[in-house]
Design an enzyme around this catalytic site. Structure first.
Site, PDB file in Angstrom:
ATOM      1  N   LYS A  87     -64.005  33.800  -4.299  1.00  0.00           N
ATOM      2  CA  LYS A  87     -62.624  34.413  -4.227  1.00  0.00           C
ATOM      3  C   LYS A  87     -61.942  33.784  -2.891  1.00  0.00           C
ATOM      4  O   LYS A  87     -60.668  33.299  -2.977  1.00  0.00           O
ATOM      5  CB  LYS A  87     -62.801  35.937  -4.139  1.00  0.00           C
ATOM      6  CG  LYS A  87     -62.853  36.681  -5.307  1.00  0.00           C
ATOM      7  CD  LYS A  87     -62.409  38.049  -4.896  1.00  0.00           C
ATOM      8  CE  LYS A  87     -63.240  38.732  -3.895  1.00  0.00           C
ATOM      9  NZ  LYS A  87     -64.624  39.326  -3.798  1.00  0.00           N
ATOM     10  N   ARG A 128     -59.688  47.177  -4.845  1.00  0.00           N
ATOM     11  CA  ARG A 128     -61.121  46.935  -5.535  1.00  0.00           C
ATOM     12  C   ARG A 128     -61.561  48.213  -6.241  1.00  0.00           C
ATOM     13  O   ARG A 128     -62.455  48.613  -6.652  1.00  0.00           O
ATOM     14  CB  ARG A 128     -62.103  47.072  -4.064  1.00  0.00           C
ATOM     15  CG  ARG A 128     -62.693  45.637  -3.982  1.00  0.00           C
ATOM     16  CD  ARG A 128     -63.406  45.838  -2.642  1.00  0.00           C
ATOM     17  NE  ARG A 128     -64.703  44.780  -2.414  1.00  0.00           N
ATOM     18  CZ  ARG A 128     -64.362  43.760  -1.556  1.00  0.00           C
ATOM     19  NH1 ARG A 128     -63.347  43.500  -1.144  1.00  0.00           N
ATOM     20  NH2 ARG A 128     -65.263  43.030  -1.200  1.00  0.00           N
ATOM     21  N   ARG A 165     -75.217  31.499   3.229  1.00  0.00           N
ATOM     22  CA  ARG A 165     -73.718  31.477   4.000  1.00  0.00           C
ATOM     23  C   ARG A 165     -73.897  31.659   5.536  1.00  0.00           C
ATOM     24  O   ARG A 165     -74.494  32.727   5.895  1.00  0.00           O
ATOM     25  CB  ARG A 165     -72.888  32.238   3.459  1.00  0.00           C
ATOM     26  CG  ARG A 165     -71.287  32.102   3.773  1.00  0.00           C
ATOM     27  CD  ARG A 165     -70.600  32.649   2.757  1.00  0.00           C
ATOM     28  NE  ARG A 165     -70.554  34.345   2.874  1.00  0.00           N
ATOM     29  CZ  ARG A 165     -69.553  34.925   2.190  1.00  0.00           C
ATOM     30  NH1 ARG A 165     -68.784  34.167   1.439  1.00  0.00           N
ATOM     31  NH2 ARG A 165     -69.548  36.277   2.338  1.00  0.00           N
ATOM     32  N   ARG A 209     -72.920  36.605   8.438  1.00  0.00           N
ATOM     33  CA  ARG A 209     -72.438  37.995   8.221  1.00  0.00           C
ATOM     34  C   ARG A 209     -73.285  38.821   7.943  1.00  0.00           C
ATOM     35  O   ARG A 209     -74.296  38.930   7.161  1.00  0.00           O
ATOM     36  CB  ARG A 209     -71.302  38.021   7.203  1.00  0.00           C
ATOM     37  CG  ARG A 209     -69.950  37.637   7.255  1.00  0.00           C
ATOM     38  CD  ARG A 209     -69.188  37.519   6.221  1.00  0.00           C
ATOM     39  NE  ARG A 209     -68.889  38.399   5.414  1.00  0.00           N
ATOM     40  CZ  ARG A 209     -68.372  38.753   4.462  1.00  0.00           C
ATOM     41  NH1 ARG A 209     -67.704  37.628   4.202  1.00  0.00           N
ATOM     42  NH2 ARG A 209     -68.476  39.657   3.496  1.00  0.00           N
ATOM     43  N   ARG A 247     -74.023  45.406  -2.073  1.00  0.00           N
ATOM     44  CA  ARG A 247     -72.558  45.079  -2.462  1.00  0.00           C
ATOM     45  C   ARG A 247     -72.330  44.735  -3.876  1.00  0.00           C
ATOM     46  O   ARG A 247     -71.288  45.109  -4.559  1.00  0.00           O
ATOM     47  CB  ARG A 247     -72.149  43.862  -1.704  1.00  0.00           C
ATOM     48  CG  ARG A 247     -71.951  44.250  -0.133  1.00  0.00           C
ATOM     49  CD  ARG A 247     -72.036  43.112   0.712  1.00  0.00           C
ATOM     50  NE  ARG A 247     -70.717  42.405   0.375  1.00  0.00           N
ATOM     51  CZ  ARG A 247     -70.664  40.940   0.929  1.00  0.00           C
ATOM     52  NH1 ARG A 247     -71.778  40.176   1.512  1.00  0.00           N
ATOM     53  NH2 ARG A 247     -69.449  40.254   0.827  1.00  0.00           N
TER      54      ARG A 247
END
Ligand code: AMP
Length: 218
Positions: free
Chosen positions: A13, A88, A127, A162, A173
């Site tokens: 996204k 969301r 990531r 992160r 999540r």
């Protein structure tokens, strides 16, 4: 053009929203980025949001809605935008609808990026990000490794992960995303705005698929 991008964490996204913003001249609003920045600057909102972000839970609707409203004040244009990570929840969607109505605007398209769960976990846990605020380039241990492990190619800063990209938090999540997703998809589907795009393959392929679905968006 007014676009909302929906999709699980790790669906691309952010990457796609930033590309759309750059190439189509749309205002980019990413609530994840706004919240991380608020935490970094230790603002009042950041202090409230910090724990939610670290554990992968959704920040309260009011706080996020206010941030988006503020963002669309001043120099930011509300008539052409791409939203990343917002709304969301149905409460956020209806708050955003109200904000648009006040400006006599509506949403052009809601694009849902679709990716299998296993691929998401692999994508997110690999990531790494350059923490330098002027750089913030994203790397991936498998798909886009830096030339020197753990170091940004561009500015030489040590890369960080992160806190919410750790596997346990990623699974949390995803679980939250699935719970909330049903309602928000139904909300936009009922209004005939929802378009679904497979978010697998390279960045340009996915980008082209998105643009193709936007042909008729205002
Ligand atoms: P993202 O970068 O979009 O994956 O968002 C990272 C984290 O920020 C999420 O796991 C939530 O804790 C928080 N967050 C971002 N956008 C929202 C939103 N619209 N509503 C509530 N929490 C959000």
């Amino acid at each position: 053009m007014r676009i909302i991008l929906l999709g699980p964490p790790g669906s691309g996204k952010g990457t796609q929203a930033k590309l759309l913003s750059k190439r189509l001249g749309l205002t980019y609003i990413g609530t994840g980025d706004l919240l991380r920045e608020a935490v970094r600057l230790d603002t009042t909102a950041g202090r409230i949001a910090k724990d939610y972000l670290a554990t992968g839970r959704l920040v309260p609707d009011d706080l996020v809605n206010e941030m988006v409203k503020e963002r669309f004040g001043g120099e930011h244009q509300l008539d052409k935008f791409v939203l990343d990570g917002y709304p969301r929840t149905v409460a956020q969607a209806s708050s955003f609808d109200q904000l648009l109505r006040q400006h006599f605007l509506d949403i052009g398209a809601v694009v849902r990026l679709v990716v299998p769960d296993d691929e998401i976990v692999a994508r997110l846990t690999g990531r790494w990000i350059c923490p330098n605020p002027a750089c913030q380039i994203t790397y991936h241990t498998a798909y886009k490794p830096p030339k020197v492990a753990g170091v940004c190619d561009v500015c030489g800063t040590a890369l960080t992960q992160r806190v919410d990209d750790r596997e346990e938090t990623v699974r949390k999540r995803l679980q939250i995303y699935r719970q909330m997703n049903v309602d928000i998809l139904a909300y936009y589907r009922a209004r005939g705005l929802l378009r679904e795009v497979p978010s697998t393959g390279d960045i340009e392929t996915i980008y082209n698929r998105i643009v193709k679905t936007l042909d008729s968006a205002p």
